[in-house]
Design a protein around this motif. Structure first.
Motif, mmCIF file in Angstrom:
data_model
loop_
_atom_site.group_PDB
_atom_site.id
_atom_site.type_symbol
_atom_site.label_atom_id
_atom_site.label_comp_id
_atom_site.label_asym_id
_atom_site.label_seq_id
_atom_site.Cartn_x
_atom_site.Cartn_y
_atom_site.Cartn_z
ATOM 1 N N MET A 114 77.791 37.712 8.840
ATOM 2 C CA MET A 114 76.894 36.616 9.524
ATOM 3 C C MET A 114 76.505 37.155 11.060
ATOM 4 N N ALA A 115 75.041 36.953 11.169
ATOM 5 C CA ALA A 115 74.690 37.355 12.639
ATOM 6 C C ALA A 115 75.413 36.597 13.786
ATOM 7 N N ASN A 116 75.489 37.421 14.744
ATOM 8 C CA ASN A 116 76.250 36.843 15.911
ATOM 9 C C ASN A 116 74.933 36.169 16.834
ATOM 10 N N ILE A 117 75.526 35.392 17.947
ATOM 11 C CA ILE A 117 74.181 34.818 18.458
ATOM 12 C C ILE A 117 73.489 35.881 19.240
ATOM 13 N N ILE A 118 74.084 37.100 19.578
ATOM 14 C CA ILE A 118 72.991 37.855 20.356
ATOM 15 C C ILE A 118 72.050 38.352 19.509
ATOM 16 N N ASP A 119 72.571 38.846 18.338
ATOM 17 C CA ASP A 119 71.401 39.310 17.207
ATOM 18 C C ASP A 119 70.476 38.219 16.905
ATOM 19 N N ILE A 120 70.797 36.935 16.789
ATOM 20 C CA ILE A 120 69.874 35.890 16.441
ATOM 21 C C ILE A 120 68.952 35.856 17.826
ATOM 22 N N PHE A 121 69.636 35.682 19.053
ATOM 23 C CA PHE A 121 68.548 35.675 20.048
ATOM 24 C C PHE A 121 67.530 36.708 20.179
ATOM 25 N N ASN A 122 68.004 37.967 19.688
ATOM 26 C CA ASN A 122 67.023 39.034 20.173
ATOM 27 C C ASN A 122 66.317 39.113 19.022
ATOM 28 N N LYS A 123 66.401 38.490 17.909
ATOM 29 C CA LYS A 123 65.410 38.291 16.833
ATOM 30 C C LYS A 123 64.196 37.689 17.222
ATOM 31 N N TYR A 124 64.542 36.673 18.000
ATOM 32 C CA TYR A 124 63.239 35.716 18.321
ATOM 33 C C TYR A 124 62.868 35.871 19.954
ATOM 34 N N PHE A 125 63.574 36.364 20.678
ATOM 35 C CA PHE A 125 63.337 36.410 22.247
ATOM 36 C C PHE A 125 63.838 37.777 22.695
ATOM 37 N N GLU A 126 63.317 37.971 23.931
ATOM 38 C CA GLU A 126 63.724 39.186 24.665
ATOM 39 C C GLU A 126 63.689 38.818 26.099
ATOM 40 N N MET A 127 64.681 39.121 26.758
ATOM 41 C CA MET A 127 64.800 39.121 28.278
ATOM 42 C C MET A 127 64.232 40.333 29.090
ATOM 43 N N ILE A 128 63.387 39.938 29.841
ATOM 44 C CA ILE A 128 62.564 40.905 30.598
ATOM 45 C C ILE A 128 62.690 40.660 32.082
ATOM 46 N N PRO A 129 62.938 41.898 32.957
ATOM 47 C CA PRO A 129 62.988 41.788 34.251
ATOM 48 C C PRO A 129 61.628 41.593 35.033
ATOM 49 N N ALA A 130 61.462 40.645 35.809
ATOM 50 C CA ALA A 130 60.051 40.696 36.440
ATOM 51 C C ALA A 130 59.957 41.271 37.745
ATOM 52 N N ILE A 131 59.905 42.703 37.549
ATOM 53 C CA ILE A 131 59.701 43.870 38.509
ATOM 54 C C ILE A 131 58.329 43.982 39.085
ATOM 55 N N SER A 132 57.347 43.700 38.064
ATOM 56 C CA SER A 132 56.023 44.261 38.423
ATOM 57 C C SER A 132 55.395 42.786 39.090
ATOM 58 N N GLU A 133 54.203 43.166 39.899
ATOM 59 C CA GLU A 133 53.625 41.948 40.278
ATOM 60 C C GLU A 133 52.822 41.220 39.239
ATOM 61 N N GLU A 134 52.323 41.856 38.138
ATOM 62 C CA GLU A 134 51.949 41.118 37.013
ATOM 63 C C GLU A 134 52.884 40.327 36.396
ATOM 64 N N LEU A 135 54.237 40.753 36.396
ATOM 65 C CA LEU A 135 55.326 39.868 35.473
ATOM 66 C C LEU A 135 55.823 38.807 36.761
ATOM 67 N N LYS A 136 55.706 39.040 37.963
ATOM 68 C CA LYS A 136 56.131 38.035 39.003
ATOM 69 C C LYS A 136 54.827 36.674 38.915
ATOM 70 N N HIS A 137 53.697 37.265 38.503
ATOM 71 C CA HIS A 137 52.544 36.406 38.375
ATOM 72 C C HIS A 137 53.046 35.334 37.295
ATOM 73 N N GLU A 138 53.477 36.072 36.024
ATOM 74 C CA GLU A 138 53.714 35.396 34.962
ATOM 75 C C GLU A 138 55.259 34.070 35.291
ATOM 76 N N VAL A 139 55.858 34.743 36.255
ATOM 77 C CA VAL A 139 56.966 33.923 36.453
ATOM 78 C C VAL A 139 56.356 32.745 37.350
ATOM 79 N N TYR A 140 55.647 32.808 38.393
ATOM 80 C CA TYR A 140 54.969 31.786 39.068
ATOM 81 C C TYR A 140 54.233 30.791 38.178
#
Length: 260
Positions: free
Chosen positions: A1-27
């Motif tokens: 059985m897949a663990n919660i990390i595997d399930i999460f990574n299948k559908y989502f990803e965590m991205i550091p907003a370090i560029s101005e473009e990504l910070k724009h997405e945050v805002y």
């Protein structure tokens, strides 16, 4: 059985907003959640105040941010930030210090400001707070919706919340942060407590776009408490102990769990 990390990574990803473009997405996402989805309920943010469709403030100048992206749809659905101490301004006050009355305590006196940050703008797009017909999607509990979540759904409903905390843990490790300030709705604190995350109250409730509680938590205490609650949750928060600084805690965590 897949663990919660595997399930999460299948559908989502965590991205550091370090560029101005990504910070724009945050805002943009914060504008969507705080101004459009919840602004009329709480008076927190009016769209009129942000005609450009971006929600940001002065504290974003020295904050780090993370986004969570839905892989299939390609859109950003959750974000949080960690307001870091302003090394260039000794008089800088965190928002919690500007807006609330914090009790003088030995705990707070023992915390170095160099290792203290404020966790805030913890939000998830309304679309992903509850997906009734898609049980495979990991959702968070919407405390404002009034929905009653069945017992069998509660475990899966916590994963986006855990993922946002995982982002905060990673940002803390990378910036040598050991404690978090936060100003939270009491209902949200109760939700976090079900995951083993127990913030410490440090002042009276204040009326800041609704009643909110000033609080603090030590990151190591959070991780230990979550491990006692569910080791799978600890693995989610630390990426199986792979985040910087968390692998060294793995032996202690296993001892904690073994002695329960």
């Amino acid at each position: 059985m897949a663990n919660i990390i595997d399930i999460f990574n299948k559908y989502f990803e965590m991205i550091p907003a370090i560029s101005e473009e990504l910070k724009h997405e945050v805002y943009k996402l914060r504008y969507q959640v705080y101004c459009l989805e919840n602004g009329s309920k709480t008076g927190f943010k009016s769209p009129v105040v942000h005609p450009e469709g971006l929600e940001f403030d002065e504290d974003d100048r020295h904050s780090c941010h993370y986004l969570i992206r839905h892989r299939e749809q390609g859109n950003y659905i959750a974000t949080t930030r960690l307001i870091l101490p302003d090394a260039g301004n000794r008089d800088y006050l965190f928002p919690i210090e500007r807006y609330s009355q914090i009790a003088d305590s030995e705990l707070l006196q023992s915390i170095s400001r160099h290792h203290l940050a404020e966790l805030s703008r913890f939000c998830v797009s309304k679309e992903f707070r509850r997906r009734k017909n898609e049980p495979h999607l990991l959702t968070t509990i919407d405390t404002d919706s009034g929905l009653r979540i069945a017992q069998e759904d509660k475990r899966s409903s916590s994963h986006l919340t855990l993922a946002l905390f995982a982002c905060a843990v990673k940002m803390s490790a990378e910036n040598n942060i050991h404690y978090w300030y936060a100003i939270m709705e009491p209902a949200l604190m109760r939700v976090f407590s079900t995951l083993g995350i127990h913030f410490v109250e440090i002042g009276p409730l204040l009326n800041l776009y609704g009643m909110r509680q000033p609080c603090v938590i030590k990151v190591d205490d959070l991780l230990d408490s979550v491990a006692k609650k569910d080791l799978a949750y600890w693995n989610m928060l630390t990426n199986n102990g792979q985040f910087p600084g968390t692998a060294s805690n793995l032996h202690r965590v296993k001892n904690l769990v073994n002695h329960l």
